[in-house]
Every structure is written in C-alpha cells, then in structure tokens.
Design an enzyme around this catalytic site. Sequence first.
Site, mmCIF file in Angstrom:
data_model
loop_
_atom_site.group_PDB
_atom_site.id
_atom_site.type_symbol
_atom_site.label_atom_id
_atom_site.label_comp_id
_atom_site.label_asym_id
_atom_site.label_seq_id
_atom_site.Cartn_x
_atom_site.Cartn_y
_atom_site.Cartn_z
ATOM 1 N N GLN A 78 0.830 -1.206 0.000
ATOM 2 C CA GLN A 78 0.000 0.000 0.000
ATOM 3 C C GLN A 78 0.864 1.256 0.000
ATOM 4 O O GLN A 78 1.040 1.904 1.038
ATOM 5 C CB GLN A 78 -0.903 -0.030 1.235
ATOM 6 N N PHE A 79 1.425 1.623 -1.159
ATOM 7 C CA PHE A 79 2.312 2.783 -1.220
ATOM 8 C C PHE A 79 1.603 4.071 -0.839
ATOM 9 O O PHE A 79 2.228 5.027 -0.378
ATOM 10 C CB PHE A 79 2.977 2.909 -2.599
ATOM 11 N N THR A 80 0.282 4.120 -0.968
ATOM 12 C CA THR A 80 -0.448 5.353 -0.679
ATOM 13 C C THR A 80 -0.455 5.704 0.806
ATOM 14 O O THR A 80 -0.867 6.806 1.170
ATOM 15 C CB THR A 80 -1.900 5.281 -1.199
#
Length: 145
Positions: A78-80
């Site tokens: 989940q890079f966000t």
Amino acid sequence: MKILIQRVSKASITINNSIYSQIEKGVVVFVGITHTDTEKNIEKLVDKIMNLRIFEDENGKLNLSLKEIKGECLIVSQFTLYADCNKGRRPAFNNVAKPGDAVTLYNQFIKEMKKQDIKVETGIFGEYMEVALVNDGPVTIILEN
C-alpha cells in the site's frame, strides 16, 4: 515502514475478477514502504504485529494477540500510506520507496510473517487489487518504524 492493521472477521483480494487470496479471523496488514526503510525495520514490525493484544478475551478485553488466537493474516502492498496531502489536492508520493527497493522489502516482510505459526496470504505487489474486508470492532492500528 508504515503499517496499517485492521482486525477482521474475514477478508479477500480479487485480481482480474477472480479471488486471489482470502482469510478468516485475523488481520489485514497494509504495508507502506518509504525510501529510508531497510530490512532492520521488518523484524521489529513482524514481532509487534504478532504480539499486539488486539483480540478480545473471554471477558471482552483486548488481551489476546494474533499469535495467541492463531489468527490469519492478509498482507497488502500500500504505497499510498506515504501520501503527502499537505499541498494542493493531489497527493504527492515523494517519500515512497522506488518500486525495485519496495518489492524487495515487501517480499522480505512476507517471508518473515510466514515464519510465524499462522496462515499468511498476500496480494501481488504493484497489481490493481480489490480488497474486501469486514473490520471487526472496528479495530484499526497504525504502526510506524
């Protein structure tokens, strides 16, 4: 690393209209990796996830860990989690690790979680995924290392 943990009664990942992975009672672990992360972060976070007392005992108190209930774990890249929304309306992702570095650490994180005595399922790094979950409680915890 920034980790968002959600206690769930069940969860699944669908990729290309097909269920890719699913779990029952346990946690969904969203993993965000920044450019300063190293493998040193992983062991400590895995230990914390496994031993956090976020499950209810027979008296309704949060006294039991994922390890103690032999719960299941679904890990999602989940890079966000490293979105910077301080300026304007479009999130900036300047603190996100480069994909090559991030996938290496993500895979190492999965490897360490799989050493634990629980069922571990995953998504696919960089893939578009539909994550469905039933947040139990709700209980949501953020860890940062």
